[in-house]
Design an enzyme around this catalytic site. Structure first.
Site, PDB file in Angstrom:
ATOM      1  CE  LYS A   1      22.755  32.038  -5.606  1.00  0.00           C
ATOM      2  NZ  LYS A   1      22.089  32.945  -4.683  1.00  0.00           N
TER       3      LYS A   1
ATOM      4  CE  LYS B   1      20.140  28.972  -5.677  1.00  0.00           C
ATOM      5  NZ  LYS B   1      19.962  30.201  -4.990  1.00  0.00           N
TER       6      LYS B   1
END
Ligand code: PBG
Length: 325
Positions: free
Chosen positions: A195, A248
């Protein structure tokens, strides 16, 4: 001499031929629809920077979930807003929380839907960070036990999959341990493994009211310049017991998705995040782009890069468009 023997245009001559040789087939199979659960009853408030997406109380979440299931979308991921934020985000693990109550309502309605929960503290803490703060520092080791408590409360309410998005080190192991200790060995973990610290989360922070009140998330989320480090993050999360891993955001990190897919055999998810959605919506509202074609192309590219699971705010539209064609 390859030309004129080889003519790649031969297989592009008709839709029948193009479909016959297509490498990537979009379907609703891996779609996950993100939803924002808020306290109260009959609350449905649109998020201004994300047209079509709402904060909803548990009763409304269930009605929306009914639609999601009817469209053939297999899963939702729930984010929660608390009644009251505090220093340690104590409502994250409350049995009365909007997420926990929404899960129970979905279970009660017996919908054919996988329920994933986002496990994080940033929506619940007064300072907006994803862990506990002491002297301006986000603490790692004391945060992961609170995250494990939140995950356990989701499992108790009936979640199928918990998805830690905080980026603390060791949280997957802490969650796995806590779940197993409490006989939730069958609840799966989808970890937000790679992330990045991204400006593409901007609209989400309005939706979840989770913008950090001081500083930023650079000391725990990944630096956008790093791809090899993503492989280390994924390797560690799998070692700690993650069942699926996520990259992400999606669009600016398709190379990372591809590298993760090539290196590991676990299912790979990608999060088509809030600003990726808002940019498309804004341009579509202005009449500058063909929304359907743009969104289907985006979905195809994320899948082609290697993600079989896509979390996207476009999920309902995608399902409708795929049904129509
Ligand atoms: C919570 C969390 C965030 C997102 C998912 N989980 C925000 C953040 O890390 O600041 C972003 C999702 C999106 O932008 O759609 N930590």
């Amino acid at each position: 001499m390859t030309f004129p023997v080889h003519r790649l245009r031969r297989l592009r001559r008709s839709e029948a031929l193009r479909g016959f040789v297509r490498e990537t087939h979009l379907s609703t199979n891996g779609l996950v629809y993100p939803m924002f659960a808020c306290p109260g009853n009959k609350v449905r408030t649109e998020i201004s920077s994300m047209p079509g997406i709402h904060q909803q109380s548990p009763d409304q979440i269930v009605e929306d979930c009914r639609q999601v299931a009817d469209l053939g979308i297999p899963a939702v991921i729930l984010f929660g807003l608390p009644k009251q934020k505090d220093e340690t985000g104590s409502e994250a693990a409350s049995t009365e929380g909007a997420v926990q109550r929404s899960i129970e309502a979905i279970r009660k309605a017996k919908l054919n839907l996988l329920v994933i929960t986002d496990v994080c503290l940033c929506e619940y803490t007064s300072h907006g960070h994803c862990g506990i703060v002491k002297d301006g520092e986000v603490l790692n080791d004391s945060s992961i036990s609170l995250l494990a408590d939140a995950a356990l409360s989701h499992a108790r309410a009936g979640a199928d999959i918990v998805a830690p998005s905080d980026m603390m080190d060791g949280r997957v192991a802490a969650i796995r341990h806590k779940l197993d200790e409490n006989k939730f060995q069958d609840v799966a973990i989808l970890s937000y493994a790679a992330k990045y610290c991204s400006a593409f989360y901007g609209p989400f922070r309005e939706a979840a009211q989770s913008a950090p009140q001081f500083g930023d998330r650079r000391s725990y989320q990944m630096d956008p310049g790093n791809a090899r480090e993503a492989l280390r993050e994924v390797a560690l999360d799998l070692e700690e017991g993650a069942d699926m891993i996520m990259v992400k955001p999606a669009l600016s990190y398709l190379d990372v998705i591809q590298r993760v897919r090539e290196r590991f055999d676990a299912p790979v998810a990608a999060y088509n995040v809030s600003a990726e959605y808002s940019m498309v919506k804004a341009a579509a509202l202005k009449g500058w782009i063909d929304e359907e074609r743009i969104v289907l192309e985006i979905m195809t590219s994320i899948q082609r890069a290697g993600a079989s699971i896509i979390l996207t705010y476009h999920a309902k539209d995608v399902a409708r468009w795929l049904k129509a064609c």
